[in-house]
Scaffold this active site. Structure first.
Site, mmCIF file in Angstrom:
data_model
loop_
_atom_site.group_PDB
_atom_site.id
_atom_site.type_symbol
_atom_site.label_atom_id
_atom_site.label_comp_id
_atom_site.label_asym_id
_atom_site.label_seq_id
_atom_site.Cartn_x
_atom_site.Cartn_y
_atom_site.Cartn_z
ATOM 1 N N GLN A 1 13.354 -63.078 4.720
ATOM 2 C CA GLN A 1 13.226 -61.509 4.691
ATOM 3 C C GLN A 1 13.547 -60.426 5.462
ATOM 4 O O GLN A 1 13.672 -59.626 5.303
ATOM 5 C CB GLN A 1 11.882 -61.331 4.266
ATOM 6 C CG GLN A 1 11.050 -61.988 3.126
ATOM 7 C CD GLN A 1 11.630 -61.751 1.680
ATOM 8 O OE1 GLN A 1 12.105 -60.779 1.546
ATOM 9 N NE2 GLN A 1 11.493 -62.756 0.852
ATOM 10 N N HIS B 1 4.690 -67.615 4.407
ATOM 11 C CA HIS B 1 4.915 -68.079 3.291
ATOM 12 C C HIS B 1 4.678 -69.655 3.387
ATOM 13 O O HIS B 1 4.597 -70.245 4.242
ATOM 14 C CB HIS B 1 6.649 -68.005 2.863
ATOM 15 C CG HIS B 1 7.160 -68.285 1.826
ATOM 16 N ND1 HIS B 1 7.329 -69.717 1.469
ATOM 17 C CD2 HIS B 1 7.608 -67.506 0.697
ATOM 18 C CE1 HIS B 1 7.967 -69.843 0.161
ATOM 19 N NE2 HIS B 1 8.123 -68.288 -0.327
ATOM 20 N N CYS C 1 3.662 -67.049 -3.118
ATOM 21 C CA CYS C 1 3.772 -68.387 -2.181
ATOM 22 C C CYS C 1 3.019 -67.901 -0.839
ATOM 23 O O CYS C 1 3.776 -68.155 0.037
ATOM 24 C CB CYS C 1 5.124 -68.734 -2.059
ATOM 25 S SG CYS C 1 6.080 -69.196 -3.573
ATOM 26 N N LYS D 1 18.405 -64.412 -1.019
ATOM 27 C CA LYS D 1 17.582 -63.368 -0.288
ATOM 28 C C LYS D 1 18.696 -62.107 -0.089
ATOM 29 O O LYS D 1 18.436 -60.802 0.049
ATOM 30 C CB LYS D 1 16.657 -63.560 0.476
ATOM 31 C CG LYS D 1 15.586 -64.569 0.318
ATOM 32 C CD LYS D 1 14.568 -64.450 -0.510
ATOM 33 C CE LYS D 1 13.549 -65.471 -0.798
ATOM 34 N NZ LYS D 1 12.750 -65.376 -1.576
#
Length: 411
Positions: free
Chosen positions: A208, A128, A369, A231
């Protein structure tokens, strides 16, 4: 967990999320954009609301009752975070605005004072932007070099090539736990093991990873682990930097201001103890309270149950997507979590996302991103469907039906 038990649990979990019980453009909402920002359960919303109604005050500074309540709730969330990722000490839990701030903190406080011209920061092609740009900045500031480990056409890190890049000039390795654009689960355990043998610190971008996998930072042996509250079903503007205590102790503050100090004079400032020396100014108190509530919620379900359920649902989604005529899956790693990127015929991803939105299906479109990753595949962007434990097979079926309608629209 049996199939029937999973179905019952999923229905119960879904009922806890108010935002999912609405219609968009006259269609029941199918939310498949959790990798960008997950929805919040009522328990989180209620915790934030209760704090705002009853306990709001500044933390650490007041002697009155509301300040004590606010401080207790805020610091209580820190303890929950420590337990959730099994940090060795609450001093190792630095509260930030998110993964981005956490990585920038490491770049500027840990790396910048130590880096020299010729040193290297090693990352991968999957990262990212938040795990690319901070390293570019610190390399420009110090004369260090940014080195990028390659990936293959499945969207997997080439582990042997990455390990071959680790030499005596590598100062730090930054690597995603789970790649946001593709869902690839990276071999961080092997990278960390190899790096530790050479005494090289490793920062893991866990934005993530934490929402979908059980994370034990002590078992991993990483030096830094960064993640975001939004998230993992908590409020936006919240995040965490886990850092090994001895490393954090050796680092100067990144920002100066209130609460990160013990004593200030015009001649000298004495900094606060860990973790407060990295937490300048009034924090996002209500957000951190909500993050603590999100952790309570996740732990009540159990991360093992979440991972098992999501893996089955992800496998089903990928299998159904493969049946769509004209689909091209971007990223087919052997070990994945949550997300799948794809292209459909020659339909631009933004157009596809707009058509799906008209049918109540929310997906992410664009470069996610991760522009260097898109350049690797020779594309400008993808459509990405990302799952959470509140999704079900009906959501996947609605996605597939919506893709069929898009194909019909574009002839």
């Amino acid at each position: 967990m049996s199939a029937s038990a999973k179905a019952v649990s999923a229905a119960d979990w879904r009922a806890d999320f108010p935002a999912l019980h609405q219609s968009v453009h006259g269609q029941p909402l199918v939310y498949l954009d959790s990798a960008a920002s997950a929805q919040q359960p009522a328990a989180v919303i209620d915790a934030v609301s209760r704090y705002q109604r009853e306990d709001h005050a500044n933390v650490h500074r007041g002697v009155h009752t509301l300040s004590h309540r606010a401080t207790e709730a805020y610091e209580g969330a820190r303890d929950k975070i420590r337990n959730f990722i099994n940090a060795g000490s609450r001093a190792e839990i630095v509260l930030t605005s998110g993964t981005t701030e956490a990585i920038n903190l490491v770049a500027q406080s840990f790396c910048r004072p130590r880096l020299q011209a010729g040193d290297k920061i090693l990352i991968t092609h999957l990262e990212h932007h938040a795990n690319i740009v901070p390293w570019q900045l610190v390399c420009e500031q110090t004369g260090a070099e940014l080195v990028v480990a390659p990936i293959n056409d499945k969207g997997e890190v080439e582990l042997s090539a990455l390990l071959d890049l680790i030499d005596d000039k590598v100062f730090l390795i930054g690597i995603a736990h789970v790649a946001n654009a593709l869902g690839t689960v990276c071999p961080i355990e092997k990278v960390i093991e190899h790096a530790r043998q050479r005494g090289i610190p490793v920062l893991v971008d866990g934005a993530q990873g934490v929402p979908h996998l059980n994370v034990d930072v002590q078992a991993l042996g990483c030096d830094f682990y960064a993640f975001s509250g939004h998230k993992m079903f908590g409020p936006t503007g919240t995040g965490v930097l886990y850092g090994r205590e001895e490393l954090l102790e050796s680092m100067p503050p990144w920002q100066g201001g209130g609460d990160m100090i013990l004593e200030v004079s015009f001649d000298e400032t004495i900094y606060n103890e860990l973790p407060y020396k990295f937490e300048a100014g009034t924090p996002n108190i209500s957000g951190v309270v909500g993050l603590g509530a999100a952790i309570d919620y996740l732990q009540a379900i159990g991360m093992a149950n979440i991972a098992s359920y999501e893996q089955d649902l992800h496998d089903y989604m990928v299998a159904e997507l493969k049946k769509v005529d004209g689909i091209r899956l971007i990223g087919e790693a052997r070990h994945k979590a949550s997300a799948q990127s794809f292209l459909l015929d020659d339909i631009h991803s933004h157009d596809l996302g707009t058509i799906l939105d008209q049918q109540g299906v929310a997906i992410r479109t664009g470069h996610h991103c991760a522009m260097p990753l898109m350049q690797y595949f020779g594309i400008s962007g993808t459509s990405r469907a990302s799952l959470a434990f509140y999704n079900n097979r009906d959501d996947v079926d609605r996605l597939i039906a919506a893709l069929g309608k898009a194909k019909a629209i574009f002839g």
